[in-house]
Design a protein around this motif. Structure first.
Motif, PDB file in Angstrom:
ATOM      1  N   GLY A 141       3.438  44.399  93.697  1.00 20.51           N
ATOM      2  CA  GLY A 141       2.229  44.730  94.453  1.00 20.51           C
ATOM      3  C   GLY A 141       2.441  44.603  95.942  1.00 20.51           C
ATOM      4  N   VAL A 185      -3.418  47.423  93.796  1.00 21.65           N
ATOM      5  CA  VAL A 185      -4.529  46.690  93.183  1.00 21.65           C
ATOM      6  C   VAL A 185      -4.334  46.590  91.674  1.00 21.65           C
ATOM      7  CG1 VAL A 185      -7.015  46.788  92.707  1.00 21.65           C
ATOM      8  CG2 VAL A 185      -6.170  47.208  95.021  1.00 21.65           C
ATOM      9  N   LEU A 186      -3.950  47.685  91.051  1.00 22.11           N
ATOM     10  CA  LEU A 186      -3.713  47.650  89.608  1.00 22.11           C
ATOM     11  C   LEU A 186      -2.565  46.704  89.256  1.00 22.11           C
ATOM     12  CD1 LEU A 186      -4.177  51.398  88.622  1.00 22.11           C
ATOM     13  CD2 LEU A 186      -5.712  49.486  88.160  1.00 22.11           C
ATOM     14  N   THR A 187      -1.533  46.691  90.085  1.00 22.28           N
ATOM     15  CA  THR A 187      -0.408  45.794  89.843  1.00 22.28           C
ATOM     16  C   THR A 187      -0.837  44.334  89.979  1.00 22.28           C
ATOM     17  OG1 THR A 187       1.132  47.457  90.669  1.00 22.28           O
ATOM     18  CG2 THR A 187       1.938  45.207  90.556  1.00 22.28           C
ATOM     19  N   PHE A 188      -1.667  44.046  90.983  1.00 26.17           N
ATOM     20  CA  PHE A 188      -2.147  42.678  91.159  1.00 26.17           C
ATOM     21  C   PHE A 188      -3.009  42.233  89.977  1.00 26.17           C
ATOM     22  CE2 PHE A 188      -1.664  43.155  95.969  1.00 26.17           C
ATOM     23  CZ  PHE A 188      -0.507  42.405  95.993  1.00 26.17           C
ATOM     24  N   PHE A 189      -3.840  43.146  89.439  1.00 23.32           N
ATOM     25  CA  PHE A 189      -4.704  42.784  88.319  1.00 23.32           C
ATOM     26  C   PHE A 189      -3.938  42.635  87.007  1.00 23.32           C
ATOM     27  CE2 PHE A 189      -8.519  44.543  90.687  1.00 23.32           C
ATOM     28  CZ  PHE A 189      -9.070  43.293  90.892  1.00 23.32           C
ATOM     29  N   THR A 190      -2.933  43.474  86.796  1.00 17.51           N
ATOM     30  CA  THR A 190      -2.220  43.424  85.521  1.00 17.51           C
ATOM     31  C   THR A 190      -1.171  42.320  85.470  1.00 17.51           C
ATOM     32  OG1 THR A 190      -0.663  45.119  86.273  1.00 17.51           O
ATOM     33  CG2 THR A 190      -2.577  45.862  85.005  1.00 17.51           C
ATOM     34  N   SER A 191      -0.471  42.108  86.575  1.00 16.51           N
ATOM     35  CA  SER A 191       0.600  41.113  86.528  1.00 16.51           C
ATOM     36  C   SER A 191       0.398  39.970  87.511  1.00 16.51           C
ATOM     37  CB  SER A 191       1.946  41.782  86.781  1.00 16.51           C
ATOM     38  OG  SER A 191       1.981  42.320  88.082  1.00 16.51           O
ATOM     39  N   GLY A 192      -0.796  39.841  88.038  1.00 18.83           N
ATOM     40  CA  GLY A 192      -1.044  38.773  88.989  1.00 18.83           C
ATOM     41  C   GLY A 192      -0.381  39.066  90.316  1.00 18.83           C
ATOM     42  N   PHE A 193      -0.272  38.044  91.134  1.00 18.03           N
ATOM     43  CA  PHE A 193       0.358  38.223  92.441  1.00 18.03           C
ATOM     44  C   PHE A 193       1.863  38.332  92.243  1.00 18.03           C
ATOM     45  CE2 PHE A 193       2.014  36.865  96.565  1.00 18.03           C
ATOM     46  CZ  PHE A 193       1.276  37.695  97.385  1.00 18.03           C
TER      47      PHE A 193
END
Length: 78
Positions: free
Chosen positions: A41, A29-37
């Motif tokens: 992630g 989730v943190l990866t999706f929020f910080t760098s998008g899809f």
């Protein structure tokens, strides 16, 4: 307490599984929020699935031990 009739390792493995999947999900989730899809992630989510498979393989060996003990007890009664 000191006998080996009840094993505590399956409980420990279940706890480790919950912690592992929770950390992988939070990381995804943190990866999706910080760098998008991104692929990172997605890889973290795939790692959660493989963690499940790994922990299930370990638990199968403990279940086999439990069933084998039940079979041995049943054969001793006969």
């Amino acid at each position: 307490m000191f006998g080996f009739d009840k094993l505590i390792t399956p409980r420990i493995i279940s706890t480790l599984y919950i912690i592992t999947v929770a950390l992988l999900a939070i990381s995804a989730v943190l990866t999706f929020f910080t760098s998008g899809f991104s692929a990172a992630g997605l890889i973290l989510l795939i790692m959660a699935v493989f963690a499940r498979i790994f922990f299930e393989c370990i638990m199968v060996s403990f279940k086999n031990n439990e069933y084998l003990r039940r079979i041995a007890e049943a054969l001793e009664k006969n």
